[in-house]
Scaffold this motif. Structure first.
Motif, PDB file in Angstrom:
ATOM      1  N   PHE A 285       0.799  -1.221   0.000  1.00 17.32           N
ATOM      2  CA  PHE A 285       0.000   0.000   0.000  1.00 17.32           C
ATOM      3  C   PHE A 285       0.837   1.278   0.000  1.00 17.32           C
ATOM      4  O   PHE A 285       0.381   2.299  -0.517  1.00 17.32           O
ATOM      5  CB  PHE A 285      -0.935   0.021   1.214  1.00 17.32           C
ATOM      6  CG  PHE A 285      -1.909  -1.117   1.246  1.00 17.32           C
ATOM      7  CD1 PHE A 285      -3.021  -1.114   0.423  1.00 17.32           C
ATOM      8  CD2 PHE A 285      -1.707  -2.199   2.074  1.00 17.32           C
ATOM      9  CE1 PHE A 285      -3.920  -2.162   0.439  1.00 17.32           C
ATOM     10  CE2 PHE A 285      -2.598  -3.257   2.107  1.00 17.32           C
ATOM     11  CZ  PHE A 285      -3.710  -3.239   1.280  1.00 17.32           C
ATOM     12  N   LEU A 286       2.037   1.243   0.570  1.00 17.42           N
ATOM     13  CA  LEU A 286       2.848   2.454   0.684  1.00 17.42           C
ATOM     14  C   LEU A 286       4.034   2.464  -0.267  1.00 17.42           C
ATOM     15  O   LEU A 286       4.846   3.386  -0.219  1.00 17.42           O
ATOM     16  CB  LEU A 286       3.346   2.622   2.127  1.00 17.42           C
ATOM     17  CG  LEU A 286       2.252   2.783   3.188  1.00 17.42           C
ATOM     18  CD1 LEU A 286       2.873   2.962   4.564  1.00 17.42           C
ATOM     19  CD2 LEU A 286       1.332   3.951   2.856  1.00 17.42           C
ATOM     20  N   GLN A 287       4.186   1.437  -1.093  1.00 15.77           N
ATOM     21  CA  GLN A 287       5.231   1.382  -2.117  1.00 15.77           C
ATOM     22  C   GLN A 287       6.623   1.486  -1.491  1.00 15.77           C
ATOM     23  O   GLN A 287       7.504   2.172  -1.996  1.00 15.77           O
ATOM     24  CB  GLN A 287       5.014   2.498  -3.150  1.00 15.77           C
ATOM     25  CG  GLN A 287       5.735   2.310  -4.474  1.00 15.77           C
ATOM     26  CD  GLN A 287       5.353   3.361  -5.486  1.00 15.77           C
ATOM     27  OE1 GLN A 287       4.196   3.777  -5.554  1.00 15.77           O
ATOM     28  NE2 GLN A 287       6.313   3.808  -6.277  1.00 15.77           N
ATOM     29  N   ARG A 288       6.840   0.773  -0.399  1.00 15.66           N
ATOM     30  CA  ARG A 288       8.124   0.784   0.287  1.00 15.66           C
ATOM     31  C   ARG A 288       8.165  -0.379   1.263  1.00 15.66           C
ATOM     32  O   ARG A 288       7.149  -1.024   1.538  1.00 15.66           O
ATOM     33  CB  ARG A 288       8.336   2.090   1.055  1.00 15.66           C
ATOM     34  CG  ARG A 288       7.276   2.359   2.114  1.00 15.66           C
ATOM     35  CD  ARG A 288       7.537   3.654   2.862  1.00 15.66           C
ATOM     36  NE  ARG A 288       8.772   3.596   3.608  1.00 15.66           N
ATOM     37  CZ  ARG A 288       8.866   3.167   4.873  1.00 15.66           C
ATOM     38  NH1 ARG A 288       7.781   2.762   5.519  1.00 15.66           N
ATOM     39  NH2 ARG A 288      10.024   3.145   5.492  1.00 15.66           N
ATOM     40  N   ASP A 289       9.394  -0.662   1.758  1.00 16.13           N
ATOM     41  CA  ASP A 289       9.524  -1.600   2.859  1.00 16.13           C
ATOM     42  C   ASP A 289      10.235  -0.888   4.003  1.00 16.13           C
ATOM     43  O   ASP A 289      10.267   0.343   4.047  1.00 16.13           O
ATOM     44  CB  ASP A 289      10.251  -2.872   2.422  1.00 16.13           C
ATOM     45  CG  ASP A 289      11.668  -2.595   1.939  1.00 16.13           C
ATOM     46  OD1 ASP A 289      12.119  -1.433   2.012  1.00 16.13           O
ATOM     47  OD2 ASP A 289      12.332  -3.546   1.485  1.00 16.13           O
TER      48      ASP A 289
ATOM     49  N   PHE B 271      10.197   1.929  -3.240  1.00 18.66           N
ATOM     50  CA  PHE B 271      10.059   1.311  -4.549  1.00 18.66           C
ATOM     51  C   PHE B 271       9.755   2.380  -5.594  1.00 18.66           C
ATOM     52  O   PHE B 271       9.032   3.347  -5.322  1.00 18.66           O
ATOM     53  CB  PHE B 271       8.937   0.269  -4.551  1.00 18.66           C
ATOM     54  CG  PHE B 271       9.124  -0.820  -3.522  1.00 18.66           C
ATOM     55  CD1 PHE B 271      10.392  -1.197  -3.118  1.00 18.66           C
ATOM     56  CD2 PHE B 271       8.030  -1.455  -2.961  1.00 18.66           C
ATOM     57  CE1 PHE B 271      10.573  -2.189  -2.171  1.00 18.66           C
ATOM     58  CE2 PHE B 271       8.195  -2.447  -2.015  1.00 18.66           C
ATOM     59  CZ  PHE B 271       9.471  -2.815  -1.615  1.00 18.66           C
ATOM     60  N   ASP B 272      10.301   2.187  -6.789  1.00 20.02           N
ATOM     61  CA  ASP B 272      10.016   3.111  -7.883  1.00 20.02           C
ATOM     62  C   ASP B 272       8.625   2.891  -8.462  1.00 20.02           C
ATOM     63  O   ASP B 272       7.995   3.829  -8.952  1.00 20.02           O
ATOM     64  CB  ASP B 272      11.057   2.963  -8.998  1.00 20.02           C
ATOM     65  CG  ASP B 272      12.435   3.417  -8.559  1.00 20.02           C
ATOM     66  OD1 ASP B 272      12.500   4.246  -7.633  1.00 20.02           O
ATOM     67  OD2 ASP B 272      13.431   2.934  -9.127  1.00 20.02           O
ATOM     68  N   GLN B 273       8.140   1.649  -8.425  1.00 19.79           N
ATOM     69  CA  GLN B 273       6.831   1.322  -8.976  1.00 19.79           C
ATOM     70  C   GLN B 273       6.021   0.547  -7.945  1.00 19.79           C
ATOM     71  O   GLN B 273       6.564  -0.032  -7.002  1.00 19.79           O
ATOM     72  CB  GLN B 273       6.972   0.477 -10.259  1.00 19.79           C
ATOM     73  CG  GLN B 273       7.758   1.140 -11.364  1.00 19.79           C
ATOM     74  CD  GLN B 273       7.001   2.284 -11.995  1.00 19.79           C
ATOM     75  OE1 GLN B 273       5.771   2.345 -11.914  1.00 19.79           O
ATOM     76  NE2 GLN B 273       7.726   3.184 -12.631  1.00 19.79           N
TER      77      GLN B 273
END
Length: 271
Positions: free
Chosen positions: A115-119, A124-126
């Protein structure tokens, strides 16, 4: 707004649009009986609103049916993963339709990644859903060749490439057991990313005045202004290597400034 130019333009376009609708044979309202249209002129234009809703639905249905036959086309998406990735977000179903079980990618990803495009460490770019969709699309586009070459190196290599893994990460070499191997001069072409310093003044006028040298960084305790060595190296030899690309200045007359004529230049040196 009450601007006179706006009001006159609005009235002009309304008249031109009404004339086009009146003479348009494809208009749904014009296909109704004349007595219905005449009776509608004395009411609240409910038939006009109803036919407009029906026409909008028919236009949508036409576009959907037209695009339906193109869903299985091998369309290669853009490398930037921008607009073309969202054209059809269910590429995994294209693979399922061919009788191949499609596993769920990134099924162990957490809520941050979904949901947040990251860890917990990187961004993350996509989005993961876009990455999965692009992987499924790559597999579908190359599935015919993968199945025809099933079991050999080309099949495995192409499938790995569909996952976005290049030669610099994973390379395959196939060797046969108890067979003669012919030594040939074979090579694989790859792309090497390098950084260069531009002194040509073709992009910026002041680039030709630059100098590159090693400098001590006061914010980094591990940096040095020079590379120290021993003075007892008379019996040893060493070599250095550098790479230079000389520019093509044929079109320098088109620039809005004069490119300096380089008479002499120091390309590389040490002391």
């Amino acid at each position: 707004t009450n601007h006179p130019e706006y009001i006159s333009s609005k009235n002009r376009y309304q008249v031109s649009g009404s004339n086009y609708d009146f003479n348009n044979n494809s208009r749904l309202l014009n296909n109704l009986p004349s007595w219905v249209i005449e009776a509608e002129q004395d009411s609240n234009n409910e038939i006009v609103a109803l036919t407009q809703i029906m026409s909008g639905y028919f236009d949508t249905l036409y576009n959907q049916l037209t695009y339906l036959k193109e869903l299985k086309y091998n369309n290669y998406i853009s490398g930037s993963l921008t607009e073309s990735i969202d054209e059809f977000p269910f590429n995994d179903r294209l693979i399922d339709n061919l009788g191949i079980n499609t596993p769920e990618l990134f099924e162990n990803s957490g809520l941050l990644a979904q949901f947040l495009q990251r860890d917990e460490q990187i961004n993350f770019d996509q989005r993961l859903v876009d990455i999965k969709n692009s992987v499924y699309k790559n597999i579908y586009n190359n599935l015919n060749f993968i199945l025809k070459s099933k079991g050999n190196e080309k099949s495995i290599r192409n499938f790995i490439r569909c996952l976005g893994v290049g030669e610099e990460v994973l390379a395959f070499n196939a060797y046969s057991d108890k067979a003669d191997y012919e030594l040939t001069s074979s090579y694989t072409t790859t792309i090497s990313h390098k950084k260069y310093v531009d002194f040509t003044s073709l992009l910026n006028q002041t680039d030709g005045e630059a100098t590159v040298y090693q400098y001590y960084d006061s914010n980094n305790n591990n940096s040095v202004g020079l590379i120290s060595g021993s003075n007892q190296l008379d019996e040893y030899s060493f070599s250095v290597q550098s790479e230079f690309i000389f520019p093509n200045k044929e079109n320098q007359e088109t620039l809005p400034y004069n490119v300096p004529n380089v008479v002499s230049s120091s390309l590389f040196g040490f002391h």
